[in-house]
Design a protein around this motif. Sequence first.
Motif, PDB file in Angstrom:
ATOM      1  N   ALA A   1      70.178  76.441  94.923  1.00 46.08           N
ATOM      2  CA  ALA A   1      68.725  76.609  94.783  1.00 46.08           C
ATOM      3  C   ALA A   1      68.052  75.234  94.960  1.00 46.08           C
ATOM      4  N   ARG A   2      66.936  75.001  94.294  1.00 47.85           N
ATOM      5  CA  ARG A   2      66.223  73.726  94.465  1.00 47.85           C
ATOM      6  C   ARG A   2      66.988  72.531  93.901  1.00 47.85           C
ATOM      7  N   SER A   3      67.964  72.786  93.065  1.00 47.59           N
ATOM      8  CA  SER A   3      68.759  71.699  92.494  1.00 47.59           C
ATOM      9  C   SER A   3      69.485  70.891  93.558  1.00 47.59           C
ATOM     10  N   VAL A   4      69.741  71.496  94.705  1.00 48.24           N
ATOM     11  CA  VAL A   4      70.424  70.781  95.779  1.00 48.24           C
ATOM     12  C   VAL A   4      69.611  69.563  96.225  1.00 48.24           C
ATOM     13  N   GLN A   5      68.311  69.592  95.993  1.00 46.92           N
ATOM     14  CA  GLN A   5      67.457  68.455  96.362  1.00 46.92           C
ATOM     15  C   GLN A   5      67.790  67.204  95.564  1.00 46.92           C
ATOM     16  N   LEU A   6      68.406  67.358  94.399  1.00 42.97           N
ATOM     17  CA  LEU A   6      68.821  66.189  93.610  1.00 42.97           C
ATOM     18  C   LEU A   6      69.873  65.369  94.333  1.00 42.97           C
ATOM     19  N   LEU A   7      70.563  65.986  95.268  1.00 41.92           N
ATOM     20  CA  LEU A   7      71.624  65.305  96.006  1.00 41.92           C
ATOM     21  C   LEU A   7      71.120  64.618  97.267  1.00 41.92           C
ATOM     22  N   GLU A   8      69.842  64.767  97.541  1.00 45.84           N
ATOM     23  CA  GLU A   8      69.244  64.103  98.699  1.00 45.84           C
ATOM     24  C   GLU A   8      68.932  62.650  98.322  1.00 45.84           C
ATOM     25  N   ARG A   9      69.321  61.733  99.199  1.00 42.93           N
ATOM     26  CA  ARG A   9      69.083  60.308  98.930  1.00 42.93           C
ATOM     27  C   ARG A   9      67.626  60.052  98.553  1.00 42.93           C
ATOM     28  N   GLY A  10      67.422  59.298  97.470  1.00 39.44           N
ATOM     29  CA  GLY A  10      66.097  58.880  97.053  1.00 39.44           C
ATOM     30  C   GLY A  10      65.382  59.805  96.088  1.00 39.44           C
ATOM     31  N   VAL A  11      65.789  61.058  95.987  1.00 40.70           N
ATOM     32  CA  VAL A  11      65.080  62.011  95.125  1.00 40.70           C
ATOM     33  C   VAL A  11      65.323  61.704  93.648  1.00 40.70           C
TER      34      VAL A  11
ATOM     35  N   THR B   1      83.452  62.759  88.314  1.00 41.18           N
ATOM     36  CA  THR B   1      82.874  64.068  88.637  1.00 41.18           C
ATOM     37  C   THR B   1      82.672  64.187  90.141  1.00 41.18           C
ATOM     38  N   ARG B   2      83.063  65.336  90.690  1.00 43.24           N
ATOM     39  CA  ARG B   2      82.861  65.617  92.110  1.00 43.24           C
ATOM     40  C   ARG B   2      81.605  66.487  92.266  1.00 43.24           C
ATOM     41  N   LEU B   3      80.767  66.119  93.225  1.00 46.35           N
ATOM     42  CA  LEU B   3      79.494  66.795  93.462  1.00 46.35           C
ATOM     43  C   LEU B   3      79.544  67.551  94.788  1.00 46.35           C
ATOM     44  N   TYR B   4      79.116  68.820  94.762  1.00 45.53           N
ATOM     45  CA  TYR B   4      79.120  69.660  95.957  1.00 45.53           C
ATOM     46  C   TYR B   4      77.749  70.289  96.172  1.00 45.53           C
TER      47      TYR B   4
ATOM     48  N   SER C   1      69.361  68.014 104.930  1.00 41.52           N
ATOM     49  CA  SER C   1      70.382  67.890 105.969  1.00 41.52           C
ATOM     50  C   SER C   1      71.625  67.201 105.405  1.00 41.52           C
ATOM     51  N   ALA C   2      72.748  67.445 106.029  1.00 42.74           N
ATOM     52  CA  ALA C   2      73.999  66.812 105.598  1.00 42.74           C
ATOM     53  C   ALA C   2      73.885  65.294 105.676  1.00 42.74           C
ATOM     54  N   ASP C   3      73.152  64.793 106.655  1.00 43.27           N
ATOM     55  CA  ASP C   3      72.979  63.349 106.812  1.00 43.27           C
ATOM     56  C   ASP C   3      72.159  62.735 105.689  1.00 43.27           C
ATOM     57  N   ALA C   4      71.374  63.551 104.987  1.00 45.05           N
ATOM     58  CA  ALA C   4      70.504  63.053 103.923  1.00 45.05           C
ATOM     59  C   ALA C   4      71.169  63.061 102.550  1.00 45.05           C
ATOM     60  N   LEU C   5      72.396  63.577 102.468  1.00 39.50           N
ATOM     61  CA  LEU C   5      73.069  63.646 101.163  1.00 39.50           C
ATOM     62  C   LEU C   5      73.478  62.254 100.679  1.00 39.50           C
ATOM     63  N   ARG C   6      73.444  62.081  99.380  1.00 44.07           N
ATOM     64  CA  ARG C   6      73.843  60.832  98.738  1.00 44.07           C
ATOM     65  C   ARG C   6      75.320  60.556  99.016  1.00 44.07           C
ATOM     66  N   GLU C   7      75.707  59.315  98.939  1.00 45.74           N
ATOM     67  CA  GLU C   7      77.102  58.946  99.183  1.00 45.74           C
ATOM     68  C   GLU C   7      78.047  59.496  98.116  1.00 45.74           C
ATOM     69  N   GLU C   8      77.531  59.808  96.940  1.00 43.61           N
ATOM     70  CA  GLU C   8      78.379  60.341  95.868  1.00 43.61           C
ATOM     71  C   GLU C   8      78.811  61.791  96.098  1.00 43.61           C
ATOM     72  N   VAL C   9      78.155  62.478  97.020  1.00 39.54           N
ATOM     73  CA  VAL C   9      78.446  63.897  97.258  1.00 39.54           C
ATOM     74  C   VAL C   9      79.789  64.025  97.969  1.00 39.54           C
ATOM     75  N   GLN C  10      80.654  64.826  97.366  1.00 38.71           N
ATOM     76  CA  GLN C  10      82.009  65.036  97.894  1.00 38.71           C
ATOM     77  C   GLN C  10      81.994  65.860  99.173  1.00 38.71           C
ATOM     78  N   GLY C  11      81.067  66.816  99.245  1.00 40.65           N
ATOM     79  CA  GLY C  11      81.008  67.678 100.410  1.00 40.65           C
ATOM     80  C   GLY C  11      80.135  68.881 100.146  1.00 40.65           C
ATOM     81  N   GLN C  12      80.315  69.897 100.979  1.00 32.41           N
ATOM     82  CA  GLN C  12      79.555  71.129 100.829  1.00 32.41           C
ATOM     83  C   GLN C  12      80.479  72.233 100.338  1.00 32.41           C
ATOM     84  N   ALA C  13      79.993  73.001  99.392  1.00 39.04           N
ATOM     85  CA  ALA C  13      80.730  74.148  98.859  1.00 39.04           C
ATOM     86  C   ALA C  13      79.705  75.085  98.236  1.00 39.04           C
ATOM     87  N   GLY C  14      79.851  76.351  98.498  1.00 45.50           N
ATOM     88  CA  GLY C  14      78.858  77.312  98.037  1.00 45.50           C
ATOM     89  C   GLY C  14      79.379  78.279  97.002  1.00 45.50           C
ATOM     90  N   ALA C  15      78.805  79.465  97.041  1.00 49.54           N
ATOM     91  CA  ALA C  15      79.082  80.492  96.039  1.00 49.54           C
ATOM     92  C   ALA C  15      80.563  80.835  95.948  1.00 49.54           C
TER      93      ALA C  15
END
Length: 129
Positions: free
Chosen positions: A43-53, A83-86, A98-112
């Motif tokens: 949901a909108r929480s994914v925006q926390l993983l965007e660089r700068g947010v 902690t691993r962040l997805y 976008s994937a390019d905008a994710l913070r360096e701490e993000v391990q990758g993408q994983a969904g439901a």
Amino acid sequence: MAERLAILVWAADPSVPHLCATPFYFAAAAAAMDAEVEMYFTARSVQLLERGVAEGLYADGAPDAPGRRSVADFLREAHGFGTRLYACPTAMQAHGVSADALREEVQGQAGAAAFIGRTLDEGWRTLSF
């Protein structure tokens, strides 16, 4: 044997900063206790993983008060304990992250499916925020 904890973060909306630090606080506490911790952002929480947010968010709403910590500080602390962040790819698409905008701490993408897999595995415990 270390415990395993999967945390679903869906209600920590950047427009409501006072809800955003707590999931990271709990993740850091569990990881500091030698638990294996994964956080799944949707949901909108994914925006926390965007660089700068997260750097611009403060749980108490007071960025200029001495000793205050940004949500990014809590995120970095949780990550520092292992902690691993997805990021959920569906949520990323829905909220323009976008994937390019994710913070360096993000391990990758994983969904439901990945999170549900953890909930169905007896070796994992889960929390939701």
